[in-house]
Write an enzyme that holds these catalytic residues in place. Structure first.
Site, mmCIF file in Angstrom:
data_model
loop_
_atom_site.group_PDB
_atom_site.id
_atom_site.type_symbol
_atom_site.label_atom_id
_atom_site.label_comp_id
_atom_site.label_asym_id
_atom_site.label_seq_id
_atom_site.Cartn_x
_atom_site.Cartn_y
_atom_site.Cartn_z
ATOM 1 N N GLY A 12 0.950 -1.163 0.035
ATOM 2 C CA GLY A 12 -0.089 0.118 -0.040
ATOM 3 C C GLY A 12 0.890 1.282 0.025
ATOM 4 O O GLY A 12 1.499 1.329 0.899
ATOM 5 N N GLY A 14 -0.477 4.360 0.242
ATOM 6 C CA GLY A 14 -1.103 5.520 0.630
ATOM 7 C C GLY A 14 -0.444 6.353 1.803
ATOM 8 O O GLY A 14 0.707 6.157 1.837
ATOM 9 N N PHE A 15 -1.009 7.091 2.520
ATOM 10 C CA PHE A 15 -0.506 7.986 3.564
ATOM 11 C C PHE A 15 0.358 6.874 4.497
ATOM 12 O O PHE A 15 1.500 7.086 4.778
ATOM 13 C CB PHE A 15 -1.553 8.810 4.419
ATOM 14 C CG PHE A 15 -1.867 9.667 3.754
ATOM 15 C CD1 PHE A 15 -1.207 10.767 3.331
ATOM 16 C CD2 PHE A 15 -3.231 9.891 3.471
ATOM 17 C CE1 PHE A 15 -1.912 11.782 2.667
ATOM 18 C CE2 PHE A 15 -4.048 10.772 2.752
ATOM 19 C CZ PHE A 15 -3.191 11.875 2.296
ATOM 20 N N VAL A 80 -2.064 -7.251 -4.671
ATOM 21 C CA VAL A 80 -2.004 -8.286 -3.709
ATOM 22 C C VAL A 80 -3.326 -9.217 -3.644
ATOM 23 O O VAL A 80 -4.195 -8.594 -3.495
ATOM 24 C CB VAL A 80 -1.659 -7.586 -2.014
ATOM 25 C CG1 VAL A 80 -1.582 -8.764 -1.431
ATOM 26 C CG2 VAL A 80 -0.589 -6.879 -2.309
ATOM 27 N N GLU A 171 -19.181 16.743 3.088
ATOM 28 C CA GLU A 171 -18.397 17.358 1.997
ATOM 29 C C GLU A 171 -18.786 17.392 0.542
ATOM 30 O O GLU A 171 -18.827 18.334 -0.287
ATOM 31 C CB GLU A 171 -16.833 16.601 2.022
ATOM 32 C CG GLU A 171 -16.088 17.325 3.160
ATOM 33 C CD GLU A 171 -14.604 16.568 3.160
ATOM 34 O OE1 GLU A 171 -13.816 17.151 4.225
ATOM 35 O OE2 GLU A 171 -14.244 15.733 2.481
HETATM 36 C C1 LIG Z 1 -13.257 11.402 0.124
HETATM 37 C C2 LIG Z 1 -12.304 11.077 1.285
HETATM 38 C C3 LIG Z 1 -12.120 12.285 2.285
HETATM 39 C C4 LIG Z 1 -11.400 12.204 3.167
HETATM 40 N N1 LIG Z 1 -10.969 13.366 3.736
HETATM 41 C C5 LIG Z 1 -10.165 13.260 4.901
HETATM 42 C C6 LIG Z 1 -9.527 14.549 5.602
HETATM 43 O O1 LIG Z 1 -10.235 15.585 5.342
HETATM 44 N N2 LIG Z 1 -9.050 14.240 6.696
HETATM 45 C C7 LIG Z 1 -8.362 13.171 7.069
HETATM 46 O O2 LIG Z 1 -7.559 13.070 7.924
HETATM 47 N N3 LIG Z 1 -8.531 11.934 6.414
HETATM 48 C C8 LIG Z 1 -9.626 12.147 5.312
HETATM 49 N N4 LIG Z 1 -9.972 10.813 4.700
HETATM 50 C C9 LIG Z 1 -9.247 9.595 5.092
HETATM 51 C C10 LIG Z 1 -7.905 9.471 4.754
HETATM 52 O O3 LIG Z 1 -7.851 9.907 3.552
HETATM 53 C C11 LIG Z 1 -7.683 7.892 5.025
HETATM 54 O O4 LIG Z 1 -7.559 7.909 6.366
HETATM 55 C C12 LIG Z 1 -6.147 7.588 4.612
HETATM 56 O O5 LIG Z 1 -6.058 7.695 3.146
HETATM 57 C C13 LIG Z 1 -5.775 6.170 5.134
HETATM 58 O O6 LIG Z 1 -4.525 6.171 4.636
HETATM 59 P P1 LIG Z 1 -3.899 4.653 4.425
HETATM 60 O O7 LIG Z 1 -2.430 4.734 3.907
HETATM 61 O O8 LIG Z 1 -4.428 3.717 5.740
HETATM 62 O O9 LIG Z 1 -4.766 3.818 3.259
HETATM 63 P P2 LIG Z 1 -5.153 4.252 1.739
HETATM 64 O O10 LIG Z 1 -4.922 5.689 1.435
HETATM 65 O O11 LIG Z 1 -6.596 4.103 1.527
HETATM 66 O O12 LIG Z 1 -3.896 3.528 1.030
HETATM 67 C C14 LIG Z 1 -4.009 2.362 0.845
HETATM 68 C C15 LIG Z 1 -3.104 1.845 -0.417
HETATM 69 O O13 LIG Z 1 -3.111 0.425 -0.584
HETATM 70 C C16 LIG Z 1 -3.377 0.127 -1.957
HETATM 71 N N5 LIG Z 1 -3.843 -1.246 -1.855
HETATM 72 C C17 LIG Z 1 -5.230 -1.467 -1.399
HETATM 73 N N6 LIG Z 1 -5.629 -2.891 -1.599
HETATM 74 C C18 LIG Z 1 -4.429 -3.330 -2.357
HETATM 75 C C19 LIG Z 1 -4.350 -4.677 -2.823
HETATM 76 N N7 LIG Z 1 -5.041 -5.694 -2.830
HETATM 77 N N8 LIG Z 1 -3.125 -4.711 -3.599
HETATM 78 C C20 LIG Z 1 -2.195 -3.625 -3.869
HETATM 79 N N9 LIG Z 1 -2.545 -2.377 -2.960
HETATM 80 C C21 LIG Z 1 -3.513 -2.316 -2.568
HETATM 81 C C22 LIG Z 1 -4.098 1.231 -2.483
HETATM 82 O O14 LIG Z 1 -4.375 1.248 -3.866
HETATM 83 C C23 LIG Z 1 -3.924 2.385 -1.802
HETATM 84 O O15 LIG Z 1 -2.899 3.140 -2.552
HETATM 85 C C24 LIG Z 1 -10.738 10.945 3.499
HETATM 86 C C25 LIG Z 1 -10.889 9.777 2.988
HETATM 87 C C26 LIG Z 1 -11.896 9.698 1.676
HETATM 88 C C27 LIG Z 1 -11.998 8.534 0.909
#
Ligand SMILES: Cc1cc2nc3c(=O)[nH]c(=O)nc-3n(C[C@H](O)[C@H](O)[C@H](O)COP(=O)(O)OP(=O)(O)OC[C@H]3O[C@@H](n4cnc5c(N)ncnc54)[C@H](O)[C@@H]3O)c2cc1C
Length: 277
Positions: A12, A14-15, A80, A171
């Site tokens: 992943g 993401g953040f 994955v 939002e």
């Molecule tokens: C519309 C929206 C608005 C938001 N607004 C806010 C806000 O204003 N403030 C705030 O604090 N938070 C906000 N959030 C929440 C915030 O974006 C999430 O908490 C944050 O992105 C979580 O980060 P993460 O790295 O855990 O997961 P994610 O950012 O979801 O990253 C997960 C990564 O894993 C990858 N992945 C998943 N499954 C697989 C797989 N099977 N194989 C390979 N790769 C995979 C995905 O492609 C992704 O890149 C918002 C979320 C959304 C959807």
């Protein structure tokens, strides 16, 4: 002979995954970062892409570019599909990746609470693809409304139902109301002739959003949604009601704890908002 480096596989970008990778920048390890996309998505701005205020490129950055100066990290775009904990291998559609340490940061995905068929008519907002799909739907609803000769049909097309009254739903409702009243109102001739609590409600209401809480959605389809006491004809239905964890627990054959949204489901699972312009 140099010792082989410890292999850290991070799932992943993401953040969480990116931060974990950057934190290990100076560690004597070999990092493999795997994501199904080759970009990092700034999810908090997705609703602005969904309402055409931003373009996808404004909120998505190539992961390789972000990490290009980090020599101990290698990026792979792969989906994955499983983890073999005993063999210490991540399985992807592009092959297997062995690890010494594994970081799972695959985030969350939509949950339709057992109504998976609703995904076809009520897209959620989690990825760039979702945002561009919602944007297409919203803009084409305005175009069709401009062409409509029938008032009821025009009203239906200009009704946007957002299921879910959490941050994403609020939002999204505000952004659609803003785009309808401030931006598109100047571009269309025929369709604008007539017309967190309590703060969010009041603000949305002032923007023309009809906020309905305690209104469970029983069913949704291409032409609207059914509540317990009425039907709302709508040109667009957007899902903002819930998410669930990625299937990481399944990959590890571990027990998955229910997401918070599900635990609170009886009181806040479904809320509907409609916008009439
Ligand atoms: C519309 C929206 C608005 C938001 N607004 C806010 C806000 O204003 N403030 C705030 O604090 N938070 C906000 N959030 C929440 C915030 O974006 C999430 O908490 C944050 O992105 C979580 O980060 P993460 O790295 O855990 O997961 P994610 O950012 O979801 O990253 C997960 C990564 O894993 C990858 N992945 C998943 N499954 C697989 C797989 N099977 N194989 C390979 N790769 C995979 C995905 O492609 C992704 O890149 C918002 C979320 C959304 C959807």
């Amino acid at each position: 002979m140099p010792q082989p480096k410890t292999r850290v596989v991070i799932l992943g970008a993401g953040f969480a995954g990116l931060e974990a990778t950057k934190t290990l920048r100076r560690a004597p390890v070999e990092i493999t970062l795997i994501d199904r996309h080759n970009y990092h998505c700034f999810q908090s701005l997705l609703y602005q892409v969904a309402t055409a205020a931003l373009s996808p490129a404004d909120i998505a950055w190539p992961v390789r570019h972000i990490l290009r100066s980090q020599e101990n990290a290698t990026v792979f775009m792969a989906e994955v599909i499983g983890i073999d904990g005993e063999a210490r291998v991540v399985k992807t559609r592009a092959g297997a990746f062995p690890f010494d340490f594994l970081v799972i940061a695959t985030g969350a995905m939509h949950s339709y609470f057992g109504h998976e068929n609703w995904a076809a008519v009520a897209p959620g907002l989690k990825w760039i693809e979702d945002a561009t799909r919602i944007r297409r739907g919203i803009l084409s609803a305005f175009e069709q409304a401009e062409l409509a000769r029938d008032d009821a049909e025009r009203k239906r097309l200009l009704t946007f139902v957002i299921i879910g009254g959490g941050p994403t739903g609020v939002e999204m409702a505000g952004a659609i109301a803003e785009v309808a009243r401030e931006t598109l109102a100047r571009d269309f001739r025929r369709i604008f002739t007539e017309q967190h609590s309590s703060y969010a409600r009041d603000t949305l209401t002032a923007m023309g959003v009809d906020v309905m809480t305690s209104s469970p959605v029983l069913q949704c389809d291409e032409r609207g949604v059914d509540l317990t006491d009425r039907r709302i004809e709508a040109g667009s239905v957007i899902w903002a009601a819930g998410v669930m964890a990625s299937p990481a627990a399944q990959w590890l054959s571990a027990q998955q704890i229910a997401p918070v949204a599900w635990l609170f489901a009886p009181i806040s699972r479904f809320r509907a908002s409609t916008i009439y312009s």
